[in-house]
Design an enzyme around this catalytic site. Structure first.
Site, PDB file in Angstrom:
ATOM      1  N   ASP A 162       0.990  -1.050   0.120  1.00  0.00           N
ATOM      2  CA  ASP A 162      -0.044   0.077  -0.259  1.00  0.00           C
ATOM      3  C   ASP A 162       0.953   1.409   0.007  1.00  0.00           C
ATOM      4  O   ASP A 162       0.481   2.241  -0.516  1.00  0.00           O
ATOM      5  CB  ASP A 162      -0.750  -0.019   1.086  1.00  0.00           C
ATOM      6  CG  ASP A 162      -1.860  -1.071   1.414  1.00  0.00           C
ATOM      7  OD1 ASP A 162      -1.377  -2.510   0.868  1.00  0.00           O
ATOM      8  OD2 ASP A 162      -2.764  -1.176   2.264  1.00  0.00           O
ATOM      9  N   GLU A 171      -7.245 -10.831  -4.354  1.00  0.00           N
ATOM     10  CA  GLU A 171      -7.043 -11.996  -3.560  1.00  0.00           C
ATOM     11  C   GLU A 171      -8.083 -12.908  -3.557  1.00  0.00           C
ATOM     12  O   GLU A 171      -8.155 -13.757  -2.657  1.00  0.00           O
ATOM     13  CB  GLU A 171      -6.728 -11.261  -2.084  1.00  0.00           C
ATOM     14  CG  GLU A 171      -5.293 -10.678  -1.874  1.00  0.00           C
ATOM     15  CD  GLU A 171      -5.041 -10.000  -0.784  1.00  0.00           C
ATOM     16  OE1 GLU A 171      -6.161  -9.524  -0.157  1.00  0.00           O
ATOM     17  OE2 GLU A 171      -3.984  -9.535  -0.320  1.00  0.00           O
ATOM     18  N   LYS A 179     -12.059  -8.692  -6.249  1.00  0.00           N
ATOM     19  CA  LYS A 179     -11.846  -7.906  -4.711  1.00  0.00           C
ATOM     20  C   LYS A 179     -11.493  -6.610  -5.169  1.00  0.00           C
ATOM     21  O   LYS A 179     -12.127  -5.634  -4.565  1.00  0.00           O
ATOM     22  CB  LYS A 179     -10.953  -8.742  -3.862  1.00  0.00           C
ATOM     23  CG  LYS A 179     -10.997  -8.133  -2.361  1.00  0.00           C
ATOM     24  CD  LYS A 179     -10.007  -8.556  -1.636  1.00  0.00           C
ATOM     25  CE  LYS A 179      -9.836  -8.284  -0.162  1.00  0.00           C
ATOM     26  NZ  LYS A 179      -8.550  -8.729   0.433  1.00  0.00           N
ATOM     27  N   GLN A 180     -10.511  -6.529  -5.747  1.00  0.00           N
ATOM     28  CA  GLN A 180      -9.948  -4.903  -6.173  1.00  0.00           C
ATOM     29  C   GLN A 180      -9.231  -5.094  -7.536  1.00  0.00           C
ATOM     30  O   GLN A 180      -8.812  -5.994  -7.828  1.00  0.00           O
ATOM     31  CB  GLN A 180      -9.065  -4.545  -4.955  1.00  0.00           C
ATOM     32  CG  GLN A 180      -7.832  -5.349  -5.016  1.00  0.00           C
ATOM     33  CD  GLN A 180      -6.850  -4.961  -3.833  1.00  0.00           C
ATOM     34  OE1 GLN A 180      -6.878  -5.573  -2.756  1.00  0.00           O
ATOM     35  NE2 GLN A 180      -5.960  -3.757  -3.971  1.00  0.00           N
TER      36      GLN A 180
END
Lengths: 768, 768
Positions: A360, A490, A602-603
C-alpha cells in the site's frame, strides 16, 4: 453503513449523542496521532462498557509466535505485532466518592465529540447524572503535540451542577496492559521501573524479545475556575501502575479541572539510561509553556500541514469532510521525518494486520507524500525499503531463491515477513513490483534521479533476479510463465499467469536493465560500487532480457482483453449487478472456495496494471478492460474504489467516479463495512487523495511535465488542491468549465492542460 | 529410515536393547488394540524420559475449538479430536523404597520387547540396576482382550537378583490426563466419581461438551512364585487418581508379580448409571477366569482372525513380518462389528489428524475387510457413511450447495468436518467419489446388491447432486469444468479440471443414473421411498446426464496422456531421479509455493483413477500414463506406494513392484519418514494387503468372477492368501510358475486365471 453517524462539517468530525454501541467505533474515528505516537479515543475516566484500548508508539513492535492450524514450510516462526503501549491518559474521577463511569450513569445528556482537524485537537463533553444524583458537566480536551512529538496534553474539566461536591481526580499511568491481537495471550511488556517525583511519575518498561525501552510519563496540575491550585496529591504506587490523588472541594457551578501532560520517550531516540531525564525534560518544558500555549503551537503546526496538504471542496460538505478526514489521518500517521517508520494500514487507530508496512505504501501512499510534503519524505519511504533489502534477500532465500534475489515481505515492521497465509505470503509476489514502481514514480515526479545510483539500483537488481528465477519456461507455450501466484485480486489464489504480475515482472526486468545502462554512463562510480556489491554479470542481464522478451500474457481473442489469469474464462461470468443483495459482501456470505472459483474481483487487478502503466495503452484499451472487469468487481478491498474512481474519471464517467470517490473518502466515517471499530483504513486514504488529484484533477506526469485533465463532479461548486512538483508549489482550483493555476516561488512552470502546453508565471492566476 | 531397528521374525515384532531415543517410536510400534480400545506401548512403571502417553477409546472424541492463523468462511468452529483417555495401566514399582524408572537406572540390560502378533500379546523384559544397586529382572506381559473388548490384563513380574528386598507395587488409575494434540491446552475430561471396593477401583469421568461417560477400572492381585497372596492393600485416593499399595517381601531369586485387570466401560454400550456395575461385572468375570485363561482366549481369538486374514510369504522374512504387522494392526484397529466406528489413520497408536475417518477407508480399507471378514463388516463401513448423510448434506449447505447435495467431510468422527485447510477442506472434493466407488466395489465383490436400494442409492443421489452443482459450464470450452480443486496429489492446490476429480464426477453421475434405473425396476418399493425422501425429479437426472456427457478432460496431444490438471504442462517437467538427494523429501526441504508450482506428485492422482477404473482403459494406456506420471512422483504420502506397486505388477515390472511393496509394508517398522513416534500409518496398511493380493496375486473381479494374474517377486519361494468371495473361502498359493487354489465349503467356484476360466471344486487343490 451508517450515514447519520458523523455530522457533516467542513473542518471537524462530530458525533452527537451517547450510544454504548458506538463507543468502539468512535474510539477509532476520533483517534489522535502525531507520527511518533498515537492512540484510540479511549475515555480518560473509567468506562466499564465495551472498549478497545489502544495507545501505540511508532516503530515499537513485538515478534509474536506464529499461530496457524496447519504449518506450511516457509512460514516465519515469529512476526511483528503492533503493540498496545502503557496507558498514560487515564484519569479516574470520583465525585462525592462515586466513580464517574458513563456506562453506569443514570443519564447522559449532550454527549458530543469533536475532532478538530484544522487545529489538531479532540474534545469530548457531556452532562451526566450519577447514581448519587449529582449532575455533572464535563469537558475534556486532548491533543498529541506535533511540535513536541513525545508529548500529549489533556484538560479534564468538571462542573457539578446541582450541589457542592468533593471532586477527586486520579491521573495514572499503567503498564499492565495487554494486546487484543496476541496469538498466545502472552504479555508483551515487562515493567522495569516505577518512579515518582512530586507531581510527576514515570514507568519504564521494555518489550520482551525486542527489548524496546519506553518510559511512559505524566505530570498533572489542578485548576479551579482556570487558576492553578497548589493542592498536594497522594501517591498510590502498584507494581505496574502509579496514580496520584488530587482532591478539591467544588462549589455548585464552579469549574474544577485537571491538566495532565504525558507521553513516551523511547530508546529509539534516547539512550536507555537517559529515558527518565528525557521524560523529565519534556514535562518541564511542557509545564513551562502551559496548556494554552501548547494548544496554540498545535494549531500552528496543523496550519502549516494544511497549508500544503489541504483539498477544498465547495458545495458538498460530506465530500469536504471526507477528504479532510483522510488527509488528517495520513498526517497523524506519518510525517516523513524518520526512515525507520512507515504507514501502518491502521495507523494509530487499531492493532489489526500485524506489521506496519504493506505494498500500500508504494502503490498508494507515495504520490500523496510526494505532492504534499518536501521530497525527502518520499525519499525516506524509499530508503525504508532499501534498508530492508538484506532481509528481503534472506526472505527469498528461505523460499528457495538464490544469487541475491529479493522478495519483499507482504507485511513487515522490521524487514521480516509478518504474515502467514501461504497463498498470500508466498504467492502474492506482485508486491515486489510495487517497490520498483515507487522508485519510477519518485524519479518521474521529483526529478531526483540520484536515488537510483545511490540506493534504488540495488533494489531493482535484486528484484529483477527474483523475477527471472520465479518465471519458468513453458515448452508448450514457448514463453516464460509465472505459475502459482495471487494477484492484487485476492479472490483468486494460486493462479497461473496473472496478467498484472507478469506485466509487472517484465517491466521490472526491463526497467532494471535500462537503469543499469543509465547509471553506467552517468554515475560510473556508483555503477562500479553496485556491480561490485551485487556481483552482477552480463549474461545475467541477457537472461533477464530473454525472460522479459518472452513473457507470456493471457489474452482473450473473443473479448479482446488481457485475462486476469490463464483460466479466467472458464469461470461463469455473471456481472455483480445480477448478484442478489443478500449474497453481498461475498467475503462474509460465501465460503472461500466459492469465492475463489467465482469471477468476482476484490480490487483492481488487470486495472491496477492499467493504472500504473496507463501510458502504455491507448485509452480505448483502458475502456475495453474497464468495461470488462469493473462489472465483475465487488470492491471488497478498501484499495479498490480509488483506482476505479481515477479510471472512471479518465473515461469521462463522472457519476461513477463520484460514487467511487464517496465510497473511498467516507469509508470509515460512514462505516461502510461495519468494522471501523477495529481501526481506520489509513493507507487507502491516500487513494482518496489520488481520486481527487489524479481522478478529478486528472494530474499526471507526462515527459517530465505536470499534466491536467480537470473535471468536476455534478453539484460541486469547485475544488482545489496544491502540489509540490519538483520543489515548485502549484495550486490548482477547478470549477465547472474553469481551472485556475497559481504558482508560488520565482520560476515559471510549463504544464499541460487537456494536452495543451501552458506556461504558469509565479504568483499570477492562470485560468483555463 | 532405520532398517536395523526391528529384528526380523515371522510372527513377532522384536526390539532388543534399551535406547531412550527409541522409546516413543516403540510406544507406537508395540501398540495394542482390540477394536474397541487401544493404547500406545507406554511403560506401566514410572518413566521420566520422553514419552508420548496414549490410551484411546473407539468413538470417544472431543470437539476442540478450531485454531487457525487466518479464518476462512466455511471452516468448522469445532472439530473432533482423538482423545487420550484415563490411564488404567499404571503400576509404580518401589524396591526397598526406590522407584523403578528405566530413565534413572544405573544400568539396563537385556531389554527386549516382543509384540506377539500370532497370539495378540505384548511382552517387555529387562534387567536393571537401580541407584541403590539392587539388580532386578522384570518381565511384563500385557494384552487387550479381543473376546472381552472392555478388558485388558497385565502381569508385572519382578525378581530381585542380588538381595532380599521389599517390593511395593502401586497399581493406579488416573483421569488427570491431557492431550498432546489440543488446540488451546484445555482439559477434555472432567472427573465425576472416584470409587473403591476392596481391591477394585473405578474412576468415572466424562468428556466435556460431548458428554461421553467412561469408567476406567482396575483390580489387582499379588503373586509370589505364581501363587496368589492375600496381602492387604493400602488405598490412596486423590481427586483424579486412585492407587493401591501392595507390599511384599521377596527373597533373593523369588519372583513376585502383580496381575492387574483394567479397561473401560462407556455409555456407548451401557446406561450411564450402570457403568460401575458393568465394570464390576467385567472384573469379576476376568478374575474368575484368571490371567492364564484370558491369555489362552486371546490366542484363540487371534487364531481365528489369522485363519482368514493371514498372508504367508516364504523366503523373505522381512516381507513376511511386514505384511503380518500390517494385518495385525488393521485388526487391532477395527473389527467391523460396530457401524459407529471406523479406521482412524493412526488407529490406537497416536492422536494425529483429529477425527477417525478419511477417504482412506473407502479407497484403501474396504477391499481388505471385504476379503478377510464376513461381508457385514464392509457393509457396516458403508452404513457408517449412510448414517452421516444428513451431516454431509449440512456440510454442503454451509458451502453454498442446495437441494440435498452432499459433501462428505475430509476428516470426521461424527459426520462433521474436522479439518481446516481451505485447499483441502473445501477443495479436496474427490473424496465424495470414493464413497460411491466403495459401494460399487462392495456390490461387485460381495454380490450383495441389497445395500443399494436400502441405503446406497440415497448416498449416490446426494453426491450426484453435488457434482452437478459443483461443475460449471465453460462457454469457451463448450464443456463442463470443475474449477478450484485439490486432487489426491495434495502438492497441487486450487487447480482446475483435475482429471481424476472430473473423471470420478462423471462416473458418479452416470453410476447414480444407472442405479436409479435398476432400483426402479428391481426394487420398486425402495424406489418409491427414495424418490419420495429425496424429491428427485426427472429433469434433474437429465441435467446430470448433460454434465456427465459434456465433462471436460484435459489431455496432451503431445504426450498422449490425460493431464493431471489444466496447466500441468506449463510446469518444468524434470523427473524425480534428477532431483538432488539433499532436496528430498521436498515436503521438508521446499517452501510450500515451490512444491505447488513444481511438477512433483505426492501420491497417485491420474494413476489413482487408472487404479479404480482399470477396466475402462486398455493396458497400453495404463503403461503410457504410468510412464509419464510415476517418474514425477515423490511418494511422500503413505498411500502412494501401494497403488504404484499394484500397477507396476500389472505391467510386469516386478522389481519396481517389489520395491514399492517393501516401502508400504515396512513403512513404520523401518521408520522411513522418522515419524513413527507420532503413531503408525494404519490405513495405508490396507494398501499393503492390496499390493500382495491385487498386485502380486493380480486379483480382480471381472464380470462377477474372481480373476487372478499371479506373479511372484524374485527371491520369494511362495506366498499365499485367503479371500472370502461372495461367502466362499478361497485360498490362493503362489510359487514361481505355479499357483494353487483351494476352496472351502461345498459349492464349486468358477474363476479366471490369466484370463482363462477355471472351475475350482471344493476342498481340492487346483494348480495352474
Amino acid at each position: 453503513m451508517n450515514q447519520d453517524y458523523i455530522k457533516p462539517d467542513n473542518w471537524s468530525i462530530l458525533e452527537e449523542g451517547f450510544d454504548v454501541e458506538r463507543v468502539e467505533s468512535s474510539e477509532s474515528l476520533f483517534s489522535l496521532g502525531n507520527g511518533a505516537m498515537g492512540q484510540r479515543a479511549n475515555f480518560e475516566e473509567q468506562y466499564s462498557g465495551a472498549t478497545f484500548q489502544g495507545s501505540y508508539i511508532a516503530g515499537v513492535y513485538y515478534p509474536d509466535k506464529t499461530k496457524v492450524g496447519w504449518w506450511k514450510n516457509g512460514y516465519p516462526e515469529y512476526f511483528a505485532k503492533v503493540l498496545n503501549a502503557p496507558n498514560w491518559i487515564g484519569i479516574n474521577i470520583l465525585i462525592n466518592g462515586e466513580m464517574l463511569d458513563l456506562y453506569r450513569c443514570k443519564e447522559v445528556r449532550n454527549f458530543r465529540r469533536e475532532l478538530n482537524m484544522k487545529e489538531g485537537w479532540y474534545e469530548r463533553s457531556f452532562t451526566a447524572v450519577l447514581q448519587n444524583d449529582l449532575e455533572v458537566e464535563v469537558k475534556i480536551t486532548r491533543f498529541l503535540s506535533i511540535h513536541r512529538n513525545e508529548l500529549g496534553a489533556i484538560n479534564f474539566e468538571v462542573e457539578v451542577l446541582n450541589s457542592d461536591a468533593t471532586v477527586v481526580f486520579e491521573p495514572y499511568i499503567d503498564s499492565g496492559i495487554t494486546n487484543e491481537d496476541a496469538n498466545w495471550e502472552e504479555k508483551f511488556w515487562q515493567t522495569l521501573d516505577v518512579k515518582t517525583e512530586e507531581h510527576r511519575a514515570y514507568i519504564t518498561s521494555k518489550t520482551l524479545k525486542t527489548e524496546f525501552h519506553a518510559t511512559a510519563f505524566m505530570q498533572s496540575q489542578l485548576l479551579k475556575n482556570g487558576k492553578v491550585l497548589s493542592e498536594e496529591a497522594t501517591e498510590v504506587i502498584f507494581e505496574e501502575k502509579i496514580s496520584f490523588r488530587y482532591t478539591v472541594e467544588a462549589k455548585k457551578g464552579e469549574k474544577v479541572s485537571l491538566q495532565k501532560f504525558g507521553g513516551y520517550v523511547t530508546n529509539m531516540n534516547h539512550k536507555k539510561e537517559d529515558l527518565v531525564p528525557a521524560a523529565k525534560a519534556v514535562l518541564e518544558s511542557a509545564l513551562k509553556a502551559g496548556f494554552v500555549t501548547l494548544k496554540k503551537e498545535q494549531k500552528e503546526a496543523w496550519e502549516k500541514i494544511w497549508e500544503m496538504a489541504d483539498i477544498t471542496i465547495e458545495g458538498d460538505v460530506k465530500a469536504q469532510q471526507g477528504i479532510r478526514f483522510n488527509i488528517f489521518q495520513l498526517n497523524q500517521t506519518y510525517l516523513g521525518e524518520d526512515a525507520r517508520l512507515n504507514i501502518g494500514p491502521k495507523g494509530f487507530t487499531g492493532e489489526k494486520y500485524g506489521g506496519s508496512t504493506y505494498w500500500d505504501t508504494e502503490a498508494y501512499c507515495i504520490p500523496f507524500y510526494m505532492a504534499t510534503k518536501d521530497h525527502h519524505v518520499a525519499r525516506n519511504l524509499l530508503t525504508y525499503r532499501y534498508n530492508h533489502l538484506g532481509k528481503a534477500i534472506e526472505n527469498a532465500e528461505k523460499l528457495g531463491f538464490s544469487n541475491g534475489a529479493a522478495l519483499y515481505p507482504m507485511v513487515t515492521m522490521n524487514g521480516e515477513e509478518s504474515h502467514n497465509e501461504w497463498e498470500i505470503t508466498f504467492e502474492e509476489i506482485h508486491r515486489n513490483g510495487a517497490m520498483v514502481i515507487a522508485i519510477k514514480r519518485y524519479v518521474e515526479y521529483t526529478g531526483d534521479y540520484s536515488y537510483v545510483p545511490e540506493k534504488g539500483l540495488e533494489v531493482m537488481i535484486a528484484i529483477a533476479r527474483f523475477w527471472q528465477q520465479r518465471a519458468n519456461y513453458s515448452s508448450q507455450k514457448d514463453k516464460y510463465v509465472i505459475l502459482g501466484v495471487t494477484g492484487p485480486n485476492e479472490y483468486e489464489n494460486n493462479v497461473n499467469n496473472n496478467w498484472y504480475t507478469n506485466y509487472l515482472a517484465k517491466w521490472c526486468l526491463e526497467y532494471a536493465i535500462s537503469n543499469i545502462e543509465k547509471v553506467k554512463i552517468d554515475y560510473p562510480g556508483d555503477y562500479d560500487r553496485v556491480m561490485d556489491k551485487t556481483g552482477l554479470k552480463v549474461d545475467e542481464i541477457a537472461k533477464w532480457q530473454e525472460v522479459a522478451d518472452k513473457m507470456y500474457f493471457p489474452y482473450s481473442e473473443e473479448y479482446k482483453v488481457f485475462l486476469q489469469q490463464d483460466n479466467f474464462l472458464d469461470k461463469e461470468i455473471i456481472p455483480v449487478s445480477e448478484l442478489p443483495k443478500a449474497q453481498r459482501p461475498i467475503n462474509q456470505k460465501w465460503s472461500w472456495d466459492r469465492i475463489l472459483r467465482s469471477c468476482y474481483i476484490k480490487q483492481a487487478d488487470v486495472l491496477q496494471g492499467f493504472y500504473f502503466f496507463e501510458d502504455h495503452f491507448p485509452k480505448e484499451e483502458l475502456e475495453k478492460h474497464y468495461d470488462f472487469y469493473e462489472p465483475l468487481t465487488v470492491h471488497e478491498s478498501s484499495l479498490s474504489p480509488c483506482v476505479h474512481s481515477i479510471q472512471a474519471a479518465a473515461l469521462g464517467r463522472m457519476d461513477q467516479a463520484y460514487q467511487f470517490y464517496l465510497r473511498t473518502s467516507r469509508l470509515d466515517l460512514d462505516d461502510y463495512n461495519h468494522e471501523v471499530k477495529e481501526g481506520c483504513h489509513i493507507t487507502s486514504m491516500a487513494g482518496t487523495w489520488m481520486s481527487v488529484v489524479e481522478g478529478f484533477g486528472g494530474m499526471r506526469v507526462v515527459e517530465g511535465k505536470l499534466s491536467f485533465n480537470p473535471k468536476i463532479p455534478n453539484g460541486w461548486n469547485s475544488f482545489s488542491f496544491k502540489v509540490n512538483f519538483r520543489n515548485q508549489i502549484l495550486k490548482v482550483s477547478v470549477a465547472p468549465g474553469k481551472t485556475g493555476f497559481v504558482l508560488e516561488g520565482n520560476d515559471f512552470l510549463e504544464i499541460l492542460v487537456n494536452e495543451k502546453s501552458i506556461v504558469v508565471e509565479p504568483n499570477n492566476l492562470v485560468s483555463v
